[in-house]
Design a protein around this motif. Structure first.
Motif, PDB file in Angstrom:
ATOM      1  N   PHE A  77      -4.370   2.841  18.538  1.00 14.93           N
ATOM      2  CA  PHE A  77      -3.892   4.187  18.235  1.00 14.93           C
ATOM      3  C   PHE A  77      -5.004   5.071  17.701  1.00 14.93           C
ATOM      4  O   PHE A  77      -6.047   4.587  17.255  1.00 14.93           O
ATOM      5  CB  PHE A  77      -2.726   4.146  17.233  1.00 14.93           C
ATOM      6  CG  PHE A  77      -3.072   3.572  15.882  1.00 14.93           C
ATOM      7  CD1 PHE A  77      -3.648   4.363  14.901  1.00 14.93           C
ATOM      8  CD2 PHE A  77      -2.792   2.245  15.586  1.00 14.93           C
ATOM      9  CE1 PHE A  77      -3.951   3.837  13.652  1.00 14.93           C
ATOM     10  CE2 PHE A  77      -3.097   1.704  14.333  1.00 14.93           C
ATOM     11  CZ  PHE A  77      -3.673   2.504  13.363  1.00 14.93           C
ATOM     12  N   ALA A  78      -4.772   6.365  17.793  1.00 11.82           N
ATOM     13  CA  ALA A  78      -5.596   7.383  17.143  1.00 11.82           C
ATOM     14  C   ALA A  78      -4.632   8.384  16.538  1.00 11.82           C
ATOM     15  O   ALA A  78      -3.848   8.989  17.265  1.00 11.82           O
ATOM     16  CB  ALA A  78      -6.506   8.058  18.162  1.00 11.82           C
ATOM     17  N   LEU A  79      -4.650   8.505  15.219  1.00 10.27           N
ATOM     18  CA  LEU A  79      -3.722   9.426  14.543  1.00 10.27           C
ATOM     19  C   LEU A  79      -4.488  10.306  13.553  1.00 10.27           C
ATOM     20  O   LEU A  79      -5.496   9.866  12.984  1.00 10.27           O
ATOM     21  CB  LEU A  79      -2.659   8.631  13.765  1.00 10.27           C
ATOM     22  CG  LEU A  79      -1.640   7.815  14.550  1.00 10.27           C
ATOM     23  CD1 LEU A  79      -0.719   7.077  13.585  1.00 10.27           C
ATOM     24  CD2 LEU A  79      -0.821   8.694  15.482  1.00 10.27           C
ATOM     25  N   PRO A  80      -3.994  11.521  13.325  1.00 11.70           N
ATOM     26  CA  PRO A  80      -4.631  12.371  12.310  1.00 11.70           C
ATOM     27  C   PRO A  80      -4.292  11.871  10.904  1.00 11.70           C
ATOM     28  O   PRO A  80      -3.176  11.423  10.671  1.00 11.70           O
ATOM     29  CB  PRO A  80      -3.992  13.750  12.528  1.00 11.70           C
ATOM     30  CG  PRO A  80      -3.136  13.638  13.738  1.00 11.70           C
ATOM     31  CD  PRO A  80      -2.871  12.205  13.992  1.00 11.70           C
TER      32      PRO A  80
ATOM     33  N   ALA B 219      -4.293  12.655   6.560  1.00  3.15           N
ATOM     34  CA  ALA B 219      -3.781  13.765   5.740  1.00  3.15           C
ATOM     35  C   ALA B 219      -4.778  14.917   5.658  1.00  3.15           C
ATOM     36  O   ALA B 219      -4.385  16.072   5.520  1.00  3.15           O
ATOM     37  CB  ALA B 219      -3.459  13.250   4.341  1.00  3.15           C
TER      38      ALA B 219
ATOM     39  N   THR C 205       4.593  15.812   8.932  1.00  2.00           N
ATOM     40  CA  THR C 205       3.467  16.655   9.369  1.00  2.00           C
ATOM     41  C   THR C 205       3.409  17.857   8.420  1.00  2.00           C
ATOM     42  O   THR C 205       3.884  17.766   7.298  1.00  2.00           O
ATOM     43  CB  THR C 205       3.683  17.158  10.820  1.00  2.00           C
ATOM     44  OG1 THR C 205       4.877  17.945  10.841  1.00  2.00           O
ATOM     45  CG2 THR C 205       3.818  16.015  11.810  1.00  2.00           C
TER      46      THR C 205
ATOM     47  N   SER D  81      -0.549  10.540   9.885  1.00  2.00           N
ATOM     48  CA  SER D  81       0.649  11.223  10.361  1.00  2.00           C
ATOM     49  C   SER D  81       0.970  10.740  11.774  1.00  2.00           C
ATOM     50  O   SER D  81       0.204  10.988  12.704  1.00  2.00           O
ATOM     51  CB  SER D  81       0.406  12.730  10.347  1.00  2.00           C
ATOM     52  OG  SER D  81       1.539  13.376  10.860  1.00  2.00           O
ATOM     53  N   ASP D  82       2.094  10.069  11.906  1.00  2.00           N
ATOM     54  CA  ASP D  82       2.532   9.586  13.217  1.00  2.00           C
ATOM     55  C   ASP D  82       3.336  10.707  13.871  1.00  2.00           C
ATOM     56  O   ASP D  82       4.570  10.695  13.869  1.00  2.00           O
ATOM     57  CB  ASP D  82       3.368   8.317  13.045  1.00  2.00           C
ATOM     58  CG  ASP D  82       3.754   7.708  14.389  1.00  2.00           C
ATOM     59  OD1 ASP D  82       3.132   8.081  15.396  1.00  2.00           O
ATOM     60  OD2 ASP D  82       4.662   6.855  14.414  1.00  2.00           O
ATOM     61  N   VAL D  83       2.596  11.655  14.435  1.00  2.00           N
ATOM     62  CA  VAL D  83       3.202  12.867  14.993  1.00  2.00           C
ATOM     63  C   VAL D  83       4.208  12.485  16.093  1.00  2.00           C
ATOM     64  O   VAL D  83       3.863  11.741  17.013  1.00  2.00           O
ATOM     65  CB  VAL D  83       2.111  13.782  15.586  1.00  2.00           C
ATOM     66  CG1 VAL D  83       2.716  15.070  16.113  1.00  2.00           C
ATOM     67  CG2 VAL D  83       1.037  14.071  14.550  1.00  2.00           C
ATOM     68  N   ASP D  84       5.433  12.944  15.977  1.00  3.02           N
ATOM     69  CA  ASP D  84       6.524  12.655  16.921  1.00  3.02           C
ATOM     70  C   ASP D  84       6.868  11.167  17.010  1.00  3.02           C
ATOM     71  O   ASP D  84       7.448  10.710  18.011  1.00  3.02           O
ATOM     72  CB  ASP D  84       6.216  13.190  18.328  1.00  3.02           C
ATOM     73  CG  ASP D  84       6.162  14.712  18.359  1.00  3.02           C
ATOM     74  OD1 ASP D  84       6.852  15.334  17.534  1.00  3.02           O
ATOM     75  OD2 ASP D  84       5.425  15.259  19.199  1.00  3.02           O
ATOM     76  N   ASN D  85       6.485  10.383  16.011  1.00  2.00           N
ATOM     77  CA  ASN D  85       6.888   8.961  15.929  1.00  2.00           C
ATOM     78  C   ASN D  85       6.370   8.092  17.081  1.00  2.00           C
ATOM     79  O   ASN D  85       6.954   7.044  17.377  1.00  2.00           O
ATOM     80  CB  ASN D  85       8.413   8.837  15.882  1.00  2.00           C
ATOM     81  CG  ASN D  85       8.978   9.153  14.517  1.00  2.00           C
ATOM     82  OD1 ASN D  85       8.728   8.430  13.555  1.00  2.00           O
ATOM     83  ND2 ASN D  85       9.724  10.231  14.414  1.00  2.00           N
ATOM     84  N   GLY D  86       5.298   8.517  17.731  1.00  5.97           N
ATOM     85  CA  GLY D  86       4.792   7.764  18.886  1.00  5.97           C
ATOM     86  C   GLY D  86       4.370   6.340  18.544  1.00  5.97           C
ATOM     87  O   GLY D  86       4.707   5.397  19.267  1.00  5.97           O
ATOM     88  N   LEU D  87       3.641   6.176  17.443  1.00  5.63           N
ATOM     89  CA  LEU D  87       3.196   4.824  17.083  1.00  5.63           C
ATOM     90  C   LEU D  87       4.397   3.984  16.641  1.00  5.63           C
ATOM     91  O   LEU D  87       4.496   2.804  16.979  1.00  5.63           O
ATOM     92  CB  LEU D  87       2.138   4.877  15.967  1.00  5.63           C
ATOM     93  CG  LEU D  87       1.509   3.531  15.629  1.00  5.63           C
ATOM     94  CD1 LEU D  87       0.735   2.976  16.819  1.00  5.63           C
ATOM     95  CD2 LEU D  87       0.600   3.627  14.415  1.00  5.63           C
TER      96      LEU D  87
ATOM     97  N   LEU E   5       7.347   4.109  17.731  1.00  7.89           N
ATOM     98  CA  LEU E   5       8.069   3.622  18.915  1.00  7.89           C
ATOM     99  C   LEU E   5       7.333   2.423  19.517  1.00  7.89           C
ATOM    100  O   LEU E   5       7.964   1.471  19.970  1.00  7.89           O
ATOM    101  CB  LEU E   5       8.226   4.737  19.952  1.00  7.89           C
ATOM    102  CG  LEU E   5       8.939   4.330  21.242  1.00  7.89           C
ATOM    103  CD1 LEU E   5      10.363   3.842  20.960  1.00  7.89           C
ATOM    104  CD2 LEU E   5       8.983   5.469  22.249  1.00  7.89           C
TER     105      LEU E   5
ATOM    106  N   HIS F 234       8.825  17.238  10.231  1.00  6.05           N
ATOM    107  CA  HIS F 234       8.230  16.637  11.434  1.00  6.05           C
ATOM    108  C   HIS F 234       7.717  17.704  12.395  1.00  6.05           C
ATOM    109  O   HIS F 234       7.303  17.379  13.488  1.00  6.05           O
ATOM    110  CB  HIS F 234       9.262  15.759  12.154  1.00  6.05           C
ATOM    111  CG  HIS F 234       9.739  14.603  11.332  1.00  6.05           C
ATOM    112  ND1 HIS F 234      10.644  13.675  11.805  1.00  6.05           N
ATOM    113  CD2 HIS F 234       9.443  14.210  10.070  1.00  6.05           C
ATOM    114  CE1 HIS F 234      10.884  12.766  10.864  1.00  6.05           C
ATOM    115  NE2 HIS F 234      10.174  13.081   9.802  1.00  6.05           N
TER     116      HIS F 234
END
Lengths: 219, 307
Positions: free
Chosen positions: A52-55, A57, A114, A133-139, A141, A168
């Protein structure tokens, strides 16, 4: 006092404050997740950690590969600092951070929040570990830990002034169950602590012990 | 919920046919049916009406479909994004801004994308809202910062970035700068330097009209620089968004209550495939949005009003 005891105390207080009707809404939904075999379908020990790659804080991209390059990785999914149980867990993890680092491991907390909330959460509790931040819950899922928040729960949240759609930045229909994953440096999941009951969390002492075990394995 | 369950459901929603959906997903039909049943159990109701010759989405199916699409795309993206960062691909971000929105609002996310993708090319454009929407539509832009005026087309994905108020701006020597509080009646006595096609000036104009006053927007400018020059030359007063710096000798004053506010969103075209660079950029904006009141490097001249 152990985290489990603190959570239990809070839960009892909450049961009395909210009364049987509201508390029952939460209980019913937890029972529904349990009965539907929710955790059977989540990633478990032996599975590979999804890349994964997530932003974070502070607005930087963090990749799983860079995190694993430092050694074992602890990923703690939490709902948001609007949840008192999550807040207690985040602080308890903060207390054992030196021990986690001493074991050569890295801790990251992952939330679907977010819109500046991850940074506020970090500042509020003085957290020295990454909040991603798991934007839109992708990770979430990909780990299988995400569930659809039913209307009954959304109504209960709304009454408490919790606006998931705002937090969110769109949607707000999904949340992760709180879950703690421990991966070794090769990216294999070695432990998964999963409970559809958001009021129960992995005991920080158990986490430290587990990481010490990983260290022994390496030697 | 599992990734593959959602994939099967999305295929089913597209084809409305169990056989074809199973083929599309490269699984057997019983496996697809079982996965859908499990998903329905978890979501607490049927997603599809199964009739002999007709498969239709239920109300629950229709209501959750857009959200399941979104979470599915996000799950795919977490993986693709990790891979793209490792490959260090080259990429372009074509971003459009309104004349009244400073590039300062997006430099932090842009610099983070550039740090991760050293071959990044940024193409920045400035246009009015209608033109930006058209350029998004024609794929001449990947992403734009727009004002959410309640009339954005449905085909745009949009995420709130920040809210800000409008202030008044005038020369430091202007008579308004010495007042403790400014009323609409005071404003009616002034000449305004207007911004072409600005809906927020109309808000203020309407507030005045409602109380029987008329505001005089005499001059008209196309850029923020033009407005600042005319105000500095004492040709009139103007409105300025909170996040924009106000250079000396100009000063910023609060508008009469209830004031004027706007919401800035980051928008992309729905259904279009974007490069990882664009996706990263949007996500970074969503997680750590710009705060209009935050102190900037070029400090705006603040004017404090006594009383």
């Amino acid at each position: 006092m152990k985290l489990g005891q603190r959570l239990e105390q809070f839960r009892e207080g909450s049961r009395q404050r909210l009364g049987p009707v509201v508390f029952g809404v939460y209980d019913q939904f937890i029972a529904h997740l349990r009965d539907s075999g929710f955790t059977d379908r989540c990633l478990k020990a032996g599975d590979r950690l999804p890349e994964f790659a997530l932003p974070n804080a502070e607005g930087r991209m963090i990749t799983s590969q860079e995190l694993l390059a430092r050694g074992p990785l602890v990923i703690s999914f939490f709902r948001g600092d609007w949840c008192p149980y999550c807040s207690m867990e985040l602080q308890a993890l903060s207390e054992i951070l030196p021990e986690i680092n001493l074991a050569g491991a890295t801790l990251v907390a992952v939330t679907p929040d977010t819109a500046g909330h991850p940074l506020r959460t970090k500042q509020r509790f003085g957290l020295q570990y990454e909040v991603l931040s798991d934007v839109d819950n992708g990770l979430g899922l990909r780990f299988g830990v995400v569930f659809l928040v039913p209307d009954s729960l959304r109504t209960a949240f709304g009454l408490k002034g919790i606006d998931l759609a705002q937090r969110h930045s769109g949607g707000g229909l999904f949340l992760p169950i709180p879950a703690t994953y421990v991966c070794d440096a090769t990216g294999t999941i070695r432990h998964a602590d999963l409970d559809p009951d958001y009021r129960r969390r992995m005991e920080p002492d158990d986490l430290v012990e587990l990481l010490a075990g990983l260290r022994v394995d390496r030697v | 919920m599992e990734f593959h369950q959602i994939r099967y459901f999305l295929a089913l929603a597209r084809t409305l046919n169990f056989t074809r959906a199973a083929e599309a997903c490269n699984v057997t039909q019983p496996a697809l049916t079982r996965a859908i049943q499990k998903l329905e159990e978890e979501l607490g109701g049927p997603l599809l009406h199964r009739e002999r010759n007709l498969t239709q989405l239920t109300e629950l199916g229709r209501a959750t479909l857009p959200y399941l699409e979104k979470i599915y795309v996000a799950a795919e993206a977490t993986k693709a994004h990790a891979a793209s960062l490792l490959k260090q691909e080259t990429a372009t971000i074509r971003v459009g801004l309104l004349p009244s929105v400073s590039a300062r609002t997006i430099v932090q996310p842009l610099s983070e994308v550039a740090r991760r993708i050293p071959g990044l090319e940024v193409q920045m454009m400035q246009a009015r809202q209608g033109d930006l929407i058209q350029q998004l539509n024609e794929d001449a832009l990947d992403v734009a910062l727009l004002a959410d005026d309640g009339e954005l087309p449905e085909r745009l994905n949009r995420w709130p970035l920040f809210r800000e108020r409008y202030d008044l701006v005038c020369h430091a020597d202007h008579r308004l700068a010495g007042l403790a509080a400014i009323t609409l009646a005071e404003l009616a006595a002034e000449v305004f330097v207007g911004r072409q096609m600005c809906p927020y000036e109309n808000c203020l104009r309407k507030a005045a009209t409602d109380t029987g006053l008329k505001l005089r927007f005499v001059h008209s400018c196309a850029t923020e620089d033009q407005i600042a020059r005319l105000v500095a030359a004492n040709l009139g007063i103007a409105l300025v968004p909170e996040h924009l710096g106000v250079p000396a000798p100009l000063v910023r004053l609060p508008l009469p209550s209830p004031g004027v506010e706007r919401a800035i969103v980051v928008a992309t075209m729905h259904g279009r495939r974007h490069t990882s660079a664009v996706e990263h950029f949007v996500r970074l904006n969503r997680v750590h949005p710009f705060a209009p009141g935050a102190k900037s490097a070029s400090k705006p001249v603040e004017h404090s009003i006594a009383g």
